[in-house]
Design an enzyme around this catalytic site. Structure first.
Site, PDB file in Angstrom:
ATOM      1  N   LYS A  68      29.833 -36.354  23.358  1.00 28.99           N
ATOM      2  CA  LYS A  68      29.605 -35.561  22.137  1.00 28.99           C
ATOM      3  C   LYS A  68      30.890 -35.341  21.334  1.00 28.99           C
ATOM      4  CE  LYS A  68      25.628 -33.041  23.922  1.00 28.99           C
ATOM      5  NZ  LYS A  68      24.997 -31.752  24.138  1.00 28.99           N
ATOM      6  N   ASP A 105      21.977 -28.938  18.878  1.00 30.82           N
ATOM      7  CA  ASP A 105      21.844 -28.149  20.121  1.00 30.82           C
ATOM      8  C   ASP A 105      21.657 -26.663  19.829  1.00 30.82           C
ATOM      9  OD1 ASP A 105      22.056 -30.269  21.918  1.00 30.82           O
ATOM     10  OD2 ASP A 105      24.245 -30.186  21.906  1.00 30.82           O
TER      11      ASP A 105
END
Ligand code: ATR
Length: 276
Positions: A68, A105
């Site tokens: 990420k 997220d």
């Protein structure tokens, strides 16, 4: 015959990922035609794999551990929430050929808390355990819900202080060590440490969870995580793991890619029913 639009999740390890299943279920539900695969990618091959995926007609990618932060560094065109999170989990090919980077997220967590579980955030005291990448991704979407305060507790205090400093312009956020938690209480405690994975818990004092408070573990597992069990033992109104957040962040990515929002409740129900 035209080829199916191609999507994938990149990570290492990736074999356990539920993302291909979730996106296939979304595609069936919405009638979208696409192919979504899981690709094991070591960090050192990240740039090459992403560049070649899009050069060969790929439409969008999800990135998971440990990629990420690399996806964030790779991307020139980022949403504000991705910029702040310093981590990217969604890459989307745009009509002009550029690639938009986002982080879904945090919004996935907020949607699961508020809409799926009816847990209010506005005016509440929220404690985040841990100050790593997982914490960084959820702070700005949580602050956007106007909680009374967010406290970040971490074993390494300096990391929590660094995070709090980065987000102070966005709301009331402060840092502390676990020993500073004595005598404090919170309406919502979120476990963003990686300790559930090793079946360990940070030291949490008695009285930490307010009456009618809830617990949320960003990790998920077929069995209740150690933090979910801690919440149940401390009379949490709800003590949840991150399966709902996983499905909601995926729905957000699917919406970015396809312009249509899948219904998440039936998918969450299905995945919950498969847990044993
Ligand atoms: P992630 O990207 O999943 O957040 P990370 O960046 O490595 O992973 O961060 C892991 C977090 O879990 C950190 O906050 C770490 O605390 P430190 O910063 O002090 O290392 C926390 N953590 C991991 N194991 C822990 C444990 N057994 N007890 C308390 N905190 C733990």
């Amino acid at each position: 015959m035209s080829q199916l639009d191609r999507y994938a999740v990149l990570g290492q390890p990736i074999a356990h990922s539920k993302s291909p299943r979730i996106h296939q279920l979304f595609a069936e539900q919405t009638g979208e035609c696409l192919q979504y695969s899981a690709i094991e990618v070591p960090a050192e091959q990240f740039t090459e794999v992403v560049t070649s995926f899009f050069a060969n007609g790929g439409k969008g990618l999800n990135c998971t551990v440990p990629l990420k932060e690399l996806a964030w560094a790779y991307s020139e065109h980022k949403t504000e929430r991705a910029q702040l999170a310093k981590a990217v989990n969604t890459l989307a090919l745009q009509q002009d050929g550029s690639i938009l980077a986002d982080n879904t997220d945090g919004i996935g967590l907020v949607t699961d808390l508020k809409h799926n579980h009816g847990i209010a955030l506005a005016g509440r005291r929220i404690l985040i355990l841990g100050a790593g990448g997982a914490s960084r991704g959820i702070i700005s979407p949580l602050l956007a819900e106007a909680p009374e305060q967010i406290v970040i507790a971490n074993r390494t205090l300096a990391k929590a202080q660094q995070l709090a400093t980065e987000f102070t312009g966005k709301g009331r956020v402060s840092a502390c060590s676990y020993s500073d938690l004595n005598g404090q209480s919170f309406d919502l405690i979120i476990n963003a440490t990686s300790s559930s994975l090793t079946d360990e818990l940070p030291p949490l004092p008695e009285g930490l969870l307010a009456n009618q408070g809830s617990c949320y573990d960003l990790a998920y597992s077929n069995k209740a995580t150690i933090f979910v069990r801690w919440g149940l033992e401390h009379k949490a109104l709800k003590s949840l793991d991150g399966l709902g957040m996983l499905v909601e962040q995926a729905a957000e990515a699917f919406t970015i890619w396809r312009g249509i929002r899948p219904k998440t409740a039936p998918i969450i129900d299905l995945l919950n029913a498969e847990r044993h």
